[in-house]
Design an enzyme around this catalytic site. Structure first.
Site, PDB file in Angstrom:
ATOM      1  N   SER A  49      30.943  38.429  41.552  1.00  0.00           N
ATOM      2  CA  SER A  49      31.710  39.354  42.394  1.00  0.00           C
ATOM      3  C   SER A  49      32.380  38.677  43.589  1.00  0.00           C
ATOM      4  O   SER A  49      31.786  37.819  44.253  1.00  0.00           O
ATOM      5  CB  SER A  49      30.785  40.457  42.911  1.00  0.00           C
ATOM      6  OG  SER A  49      31.492  41.333  43.768  1.00  0.00           O
ATOM      7  N   SER A  60      33.825  40.948  45.782  1.00  0.00           N
ATOM      8  CA  SER A  60      34.051  42.159  46.576  1.00  0.00           C
ATOM      9  C   SER A  60      33.666  41.994  48.040  1.00  0.00           C
ATOM     10  O   SER A  60      34.333  42.534  48.933  1.00  0.00           O
ATOM     11  CB  SER A  60      33.278  43.341  45.972  1.00  0.00           C
ATOM     12  OG  SER A  60      33.831  43.703  44.729  1.00  0.00           O
ATOM     13  N   LYS A  78      29.446  52.819  35.829  1.00  0.00           N
ATOM     14  CA  LYS A  78      30.555  53.692  36.244  1.00  0.00           C
ATOM     15  C   LYS A  78      30.473  55.089  35.625  1.00  0.00           C
ATOM     16  O   LYS A  78      31.019  56.045  36.187  1.00  0.00           O
ATOM     17  CB  LYS A  78      31.894  53.037  35.904  1.00  0.00           C
ATOM     18  CG  LYS A  78      32.170  51.779  36.717  1.00  0.00           C
ATOM     19  CD  LYS A  78      33.530  51.185  36.399  1.00  0.00           C
ATOM     20  CE  LYS A  78      33.768  49.917  37.201  1.00  0.00           C
ATOM     21  NZ  LYS A  78      35.108  49.339  36.968  1.00  0.00           N
ATOM     22  N   ASN A 108      33.972  54.642  40.365  1.00  0.00           N
ATOM     23  CA  ASN A 108      33.706  53.311  40.920  1.00  0.00           C
ATOM     24  C   ASN A 108      33.523  53.334  42.433  1.00  0.00           C
ATOM     25  O   ASN A 108      33.274  52.296  43.040  1.00  0.00           O
ATOM     26  CB  ASN A 108      34.835  52.336  40.558  1.00  0.00           C
ATOM     27  CG  ASN A 108      36.048  52.491  41.442  1.00  0.00           C
ATOM     28  OD1 ASN A 108      36.590  53.594  41.564  1.00  0.00           O
ATOM     29  ND2 ASN A 108      36.482  51.412  42.081  1.00  0.00           N
ATOM     30  N   ASP A 124      39.805  52.504  40.699  1.00  0.00           N
ATOM     31  CA  ASP A 124      40.225  51.524  39.697  1.00  0.00           C
ATOM     32  C   ASP A 124      41.588  51.878  39.109  1.00  0.00           C
ATOM     33  O   ASP A 124      42.377  50.999  38.776  1.00  0.00           O
ATOM     34  CB  ASP A 124      39.208  51.446  38.558  1.00  0.00           C
ATOM     35  CG  ASP A 124      37.993  50.610  38.899  1.00  0.00           C
ATOM     36  OD1 ASP A 124      38.086  49.775  39.829  1.00  0.00           O
ATOM     37  OD2 ASP A 124      36.952  50.778  38.239  1.00  0.00           O
ATOM     38  N   GLY A 127      38.004  47.277  24.375  1.00  0.00           N
ATOM     39  CA  GLY A 127      36.786  47.746  25.015  1.00  0.00           C
ATOM     40  C   GLY A 127      36.744  49.259  25.082  1.00  0.00           C
ATOM     41  O   GLY A 127      37.789  49.924  25.106  1.00  0.00           O
ATOM     42  N   GLY A 169      34.239  50.959  27.273  1.00  0.00           N
ATOM     43  CA  GLY A 169      33.380  51.366  28.381  1.00  0.00           C
ATOM     44  C   GLY A 169      34.130  52.157  29.438  1.00  0.00           C
ATOM     45  O   GLY A 169      35.212  52.693  29.198  1.00  0.00           O
ATOM     46  N   TYR A 177      38.470  39.030  36.714  1.00  0.00           N
ATOM     47  CA  TYR A 177      39.059  38.336  37.862  1.00  0.00           C
ATOM     48  C   TYR A 177      38.348  37.027  38.203  1.00  0.00           C
ATOM     49  O   TYR A 177      38.835  36.252  39.030  1.00  0.00           O
ATOM     50  CB  TYR A 177      39.060  39.236  39.103  1.00  0.00           C
ATOM     51  CG  TYR A 177      37.688  39.737  39.498  1.00  0.00           C
ATOM     52  CD1 TYR A 177      36.849  38.974  40.300  1.00  0.00           C
ATOM     53  CD2 TYR A 177      37.228  40.971  39.054  1.00  0.00           C
ATOM     54  CE1 TYR A 177      35.589  39.424  40.647  1.00  0.00           C
ATOM     55  CE2 TYR A 177      35.971  41.431  39.399  1.00  0.00           C
ATOM     56  CZ  TYR A 177      35.156  40.659  40.189  1.00  0.00           C
ATOM     57  OH  TYR A 177      33.907  41.105  40.523  1.00  0.00           O
ATOM     58  N   GLY A 189      42.516  40.047  36.787  1.00  0.00           N
ATOM     59  CA  GLY A 189      42.223  41.273  37.509  1.00  0.00           C
ATOM     60  C   GLY A 189      42.031  41.175  39.007  1.00  0.00           C
ATOM     61  O   GLY A 189      41.646  42.163  39.642  1.00  0.00           O
TER      62      GLY A 189
END
Length: 419
Positions: free
Chosen positions: A13, A15, A56, A77, A92, A116, A118, A196, A217
């Site tokens: 991460s 973030s 999520k 999110n 998101d 995907g 999810g 990302y 990303g």
């Protein structure tokens, strides 16, 4: 924790760094096991949090309210605690739309594949609808519930024009591999990858090599963080924060990779550049020597070039997973396409182009130990150095001049779309 991020595995991460640039609050990372999620949310001991894989969807039953777009998507999110009541949002979607706009994706009426199934896949479907995509196909491993399997997608949907990857394939620390081979999709024109870390996955690099518009990303992550932070603090989001925050994080996380002939100055320039930019410095040859337990020339004599190249590739595979570093490579590192691809995951490649008359042959370099051998290597490799370089640097001047050239160019986000 007052503000932060919850997820199962957060070693990848960025973030915390992003939120530190957006607002003045402490942002923490909390790794939760699935059985810990319910207890964490029931305690409600936070002001606001972000939510990532794989929670999520799992957080939704614990919420007292949910925004219209999060409800329609079926994924949350961002959670804000208002006087003990939890409200869920999906930023998101705004982040994904911002990335699609930045890439220049035109999806109107076009077939779009979503890799995907999810929570992020649901966000991608909502984004695809807003972008006006025609047929939207979800690709999953099971191929159930109306999805298409990876085994049959190329046969049935080779005419797809846009690909959104929402899987974690290629994400740190397992950076090799891509969710889908783009070769059969001759009409594909754009790829959006939510991964990302690394900055460019194999999928993004493959797409760029084929002339497609593509990006990873990080911009999406930055944009959604700006919108999430605004919800945290109960204020309007400032869209101008997205680009400036993204560029700072991108440039901080990007590796500066030096390539070139033996004696072109990679190590000396690299150390000075690391000092000037406050980055860690790594020399692949030094790490190889430590790994082998002997000088490179001795290992060449004992085991041969093929064994050395294998050891070199192993070292580069590990170095390429680092971020925000200066990396000096061996003279032959770029001869291996896999090395170049891995170095490009997080790095920009700078070729130190030093004139042959300024290069020096030395006995510790087994393939360029004399002048004749050095010139053979130069003639064999020069085209490879230039074709694999993102930026070519004139390295005929002083070391300080070379380092300053790279430092000046490293603030610009412009790389060649090639492997």
């Amino acid at each position: 924790m007052r503000y932060g991020l919850i997820g199962e595995h957060l070693g990848h991460s960025y973030s915390r760094e992003i939120h530190a640039l957006i607002a003045d609050y402490k942002y923490e990372l909390a790794e939760l096991k699935p059985e810990e999620l319910g207890g964490f949310l029931r305690k409600r001991e936070f002001n606001a949090i972000n939510v990532t894989i794989p929670y999520k969807q799992a957080v939704i039953p614990y919420l007292d309210g949910i925004s219209e777009n999060a409800a329609s998507i079926g994924a949350v999110n961002t959670i804000v605690n208002r006087n003990g009541r939890l409200f869920g949002y999906n930023t998101d979607l705004a982040g994904m739309l911002a990335l699609a706009k930045r890439i220049g994706i035109d999806a109107k009426g076009k077939k779009l594949l979503i890799l995907g199934s999810g929570g992020t896949s649901k966000t991608a479907r909502a984004a695809a609808k807003i972008l006006g995509a025609g047929e939207i196909i979800t690709v999953s491993r099971s191929g159930k519930n109306g999805d298409v399997s990876y085994e049959e997608v190329a046969e049935k949907h080779a005419d797809a024009r846009i690909v959104f990857n929402t899987t974690p394939v290629g994400m740190f620390p397992y950076t090799d591999g891509q969710a889908i081979d783009l070769a059969p999709f001759k009409k594909c024109e754009a790829v959006l990858d939510v991964v990302y870390n690394p900055l460019r996955t194999d999928l993004v690099l493959d797409a760029q090599a084929r002339g497609m518009a593509a990006d990873g990303g990080l911009y999406m992550l930055t944009a959604q963080a700006v919108y999430a932070s605004a919800l945290f603090l109960g204020r309007e989001a400032d869209a101008s924060d997205i680009e400036k925050t993204f560029l700072r994080v991108y440039n901080d996380k990007r590796n500066l990779v030096l390539t070139g002939m033996p004696s072109s100055g990679k190590t000396t320039v690299g150390k000075l550049l690391a000092e000037k930019t406050g980055r860690a410095f790594f020399d692949s040859d030094d790490i190889i020597v430590e790994k082998l337990g002997m000088p490179i020339a001795d290992f060449f004599e004992k085991s041969g070039e093929a064994a050395f190249r294998t050891a070199e590739s192993e070292v580069i595979a590990e170095l390429s997973k680092k971020s925000g570093c200066v990396i000096a490579t061996g003279g032959g590192a770029v001869l291996n396409d896999g090395n170049v691809r891995r170095l490009r995951h997080n790095g920009t490649l700078y070729f130190l182009d030093r004139s042959p008359e300024k290069l020096m042959a030395t006995a510790d370099r087994p393939l360029s130990s004399d002048r004749e051998a050095l010139m053979r290597r130069y003639n064999e490799r020069y085209g490879i150095y230039t074709s694999t370089a993102d930026v070519i640097i004139n390295a005929d001047g002083a070391v300080t001049d070379t380092a300053e050239q790279i430092k000046a160019k490293s603030g610009k986000r412009k790389v060649k779309n090639m492997l």
